[in-house]
Design an enzyme around this catalytic site. Structure first.
Site, PDB file in Angstrom:
ATOM      1  N   ASP A   4     -13.196   5.156   9.965  1.00  0.00           N
ATOM      2  CA  ASP A   4     -13.613   5.039   8.565  1.00  0.00           C
ATOM      3  C   ASP A   4     -14.162   3.632   8.360  1.00  0.00           C
ATOM      4  OD1 ASP A   4     -14.005   5.958   6.022  1.00  0.00           O
ATOM      5  OD2 ASP A   4     -11.899   5.903   5.419  1.00  0.00           O
ATOM      6  N   LYS A  31       0.858  -1.190   0.000  1.00  0.00           N
ATOM      7  CA  LYS A  31       0.000   0.000   0.000  1.00  0.00           C
ATOM      8  C   LYS A  31       0.891   1.236   0.000  1.00  0.00           C
ATOM      9  CE  LYS A  31      -3.686   2.363   2.495  1.00  0.00           C
ATOM     10  NZ  LYS A  31      -4.795   2.247   3.436  1.00  0.00           N
TER      11      LYS A  31
HETATM   12  P1  ADP Z   1      -7.557   3.518   0.904  1.00  0.00           P
HETATM   13  O1  ADP Z   1      -6.909   4.206   2.041  1.00  0.00           O
HETATM   14  O2  ADP Z   1      -7.144   4.080  -0.392  1.00  0.00           O
HETATM   15  O3  ADP Z   1      -9.045   3.391   1.068  1.00  0.00           O
HETATM   16  P2  ADP Z   1      -7.420   0.698   1.585  1.00  0.00           P
HETATM   17  O4  ADP Z   1      -6.398   0.235   2.565  1.00  0.00           O
HETATM   18  O5  ADP Z   1      -8.814   0.793   2.059  1.00  0.00           O
HETATM   19  O6  ADP Z   1      -6.932   2.043   0.916  1.00  0.00           O
HETATM   20  O7  ADP Z   1      -7.364  -0.294   0.333  1.00  0.00           O
HETATM   21  C1  ADP Z   1      -8.097  -0.052  -0.849  1.00  0.00           C
HETATM   22  C2  ADP Z   1      -8.637  -1.366  -1.403  1.00  0.00           C
HETATM   23  O8  ADP Z   1      -7.572  -2.278  -1.666  1.00  0.00           O
HETATM   24  C3  ADP Z   1      -9.537  -2.102  -0.427  1.00  0.00           C
HETATM   25  O9  ADP Z   1     -10.879  -1.683  -0.530  1.00  0.00           O
HETATM   26  C4  ADP Z   1      -9.355  -3.545  -0.821  1.00  0.00           C
HETATM   27  O10 ADP Z   1     -10.188  -3.863  -1.903  1.00  0.00           O
HETATM   28  C5  ADP Z   1      -7.913  -3.605  -1.289  1.00  0.00           C
HETATM   29  N1  ADP Z   1      -7.017  -4.047  -0.196  1.00  0.00           N
HETATM   30  C6  ADP Z   1      -6.321  -3.275   0.655  1.00  0.00           C
HETATM   31  N2  ADP Z   1      -5.596  -3.996   1.521  1.00  0.00           N
HETATM   32  C7  ADP Z   1      -5.832  -5.277   1.219  1.00  0.00           C
HETATM   33  C8  ADP Z   1      -5.359  -6.535   1.748  1.00  0.00           C
HETATM   34  N3  ADP Z   1      -4.492  -6.587   2.766  1.00  0.00           N
HETATM   35  N4  ADP Z   1      -5.804  -7.666   1.179  1.00  0.00           N
HETATM   36  C9  ADP Z   1      -6.671  -7.624   0.143  1.00  0.00           C
HETATM   37  N5  ADP Z   1      -7.141  -6.496  -0.409  1.00  0.00           N
HETATM   38  C10 ADP Z   1      -6.734  -5.328   0.110  1.00  0.00           C
END
Ligand code: ADP
Ligand code: MG
Length: 378
Positions: free
Chosen positions: A227, A122
């Site tokens: 959130d 991320k």
């Molecule tokens: P943001 O801060 O941009 O909302 P998130 O951490 O919510 O970022 O991640 C965005 C999307 O990426 C999530 O809605 C999910 O679909 C996918 N995602 C994030 N982390 C994971 C993970 N550890 N495993 C699987 N999918 C993930």
């Protein structure tokens, strides 16, 4: 801003030295003077000059004409490179695969280590709003010179990593945190779909209670997610919920704790009504249902993410939120469409003289999206 993994492979040790020197220089300079980069990198002037031009061509740094001197600043591309290089060095990441998510403030990729374990990378991209409106909002931004996108994105990643670690260690259903460098974190890949994509569940009442219990349990440990919505809750095939996305978590001691708590609860209630036509009279109330038993917020502070950093980030996030509201949906979309020209962060005294539209580079990026790119030899 896309992560161009392919670019990462063609770096000489000298390139890396110059890039690192630019990063070091940015700690004290918004625009790092070329002479300072040369000095830190300890290469001949001609040598580092040529390398800087080449790094700029590959969008890892951007040339900026400052009012007093010419210099460079690190771009997100350069910052991504440095973080990935660190992950490689620590054997946490070996290859970069497809992008699986683009958030307002982050990019999400699948990555793998040498044993081919798949994980999630991320990348925090804070300041998409404020640092883009720098021209029109000069006065507004005057008071926070130190709040660079680099610094804020790095704080957000640090925070997310610290919270994920403490939550994971205390048995909460969150991904296992694996590594963190600069504005990036690496975590366990959860094999699940966001609740948002789920149209039917066997027993909505059961899922509803699970989620409400999770909100209450977090609060009893001293934390509020902030959130807690259908995008940040992943549902496994067996129905288990996994919580993600922590850069906005607050302590139950926060002055607005009750507001954040109720907002999280309300998010779930609204979603369940709309999606599953499920409504319950039972829902947790901050004052009645939360009794603090543990101090995870204190553990987080002890783990290296300090209260002061928390406050700094919070202040920035509030300002971003305000700006986003002022701009409205249309304004934000306009900013997003500019997003690929990440180097437009110019103000009156700064004028980026980037070449635009390097078709070849764009094609490579597309390709990089398709293939897992081995970066193991970075
Ligand atoms: P943001 O801060 O941009 O909302 P998130 O951490 O919510 O970022 O991640 C965005 C999307 O990426 C999530 O809605 C999910 O679909 C996918 N995602 C994030 N982390 C994971 C993970 N550890 N495993 C699987 N999918 C993930
Ligand atoms: Mg999210």
């Amino acid at each position: 801003m896309k992560l161009d993994a392919k670019v990462l492979r063609y770096m000489s040790p000298e390139d890396f030295r110059v890039l690192t020197a630019t990063e070091m220089g940015s700690k004290n300079h918004e625009v790092v003077p070329s002479s300072l980069i040369t000095q830190i990198a300890q290469l001949r002037h001609g040598g580092s000059h040529k390398i800087l031009s080449e790094l700029a061509r590959r969008n890892l740094v951007a040339k900026v004409q400052h009012i007093k001197y010419d210099g460079y600043r690190l771009t997100y591309g350069g910052y991504d490179y440095l973080a990935l290089k660190t992950f490689c060095h620590r054997n946490s990441v070996y290859s970069v695969g497809n992008q699986i998510g683009v958030g307002k403030e982050s990019d999400i990729y699948i990555v793998a280590n040498e044993e081919e374990r798949q994980m999630v990378l991320k990348i925090q991209r804070l300041g998409r709003v404020s640092f883009r409106t720098i021209k029109s909002k000069r006065d507004y931004l005057k008071n926070r010179k130190s709040a660079s996108w680099m610094y804020m994105s790095c704080l957000a990643a640090k925070k997310e990593y610290a919270f994920m670690k403490v939550l994971h260690e205390n048995g909460f259903p969150v991904p296992e945190p694996i590594d963190q460098s600069r504005h990036c974190i690496v975590m366990e890949l959860i094999d699940a779909f966001p609740l948002r994509q789920i149209s039917e569940v066997g027993n909505p009442g059961k899922l509803y209670s699970t989620l409400m219990n999770l909100i209450v349990k977090l609060a009893s440990y001293g934390l509020i997610h902030g959130d807690f919505n259908e995008f940040n809750i992943l549902i496994r095939e067996n129905g288990d919920a996994v919580l993600i996305d922590f850069p906005q978590m607050v302590s139950t001691d926060h002055p607005n704790a009750e507001y954040y708590f109720n907002r999280d609860v309300e998010c779930i209630r609204t979603f369940f009504k709309k999606r599953f036509q499920y409504e319950s009279l039972l829902y947790p109330k901050f004052r009645l249902d939360t009794e603090r038993q543990f101090d995870l917020d204190v553990q987080v502070a002890a783990s290296g993410f300090t209260k002061k950093q928390q406050q700094e980030l919070e202040k920035f996030q509030e300002e971003e939120q305000k700006l986003a509201e002022e701009l409205g949906e249309d304004g934000l979309r306009e900013l997003e469409s500019d997003d690929d020209d990440e180097d437009e962060e110019s103000s009156e005294e700064e004028d980026s003289d980037e070449e635009e539209g390097d078709e070849e580079a764009k094609e490579e990026t597309e390709e990089a999206k398709e293939l897992p790119v081995s970066i193991g030899k970075l």
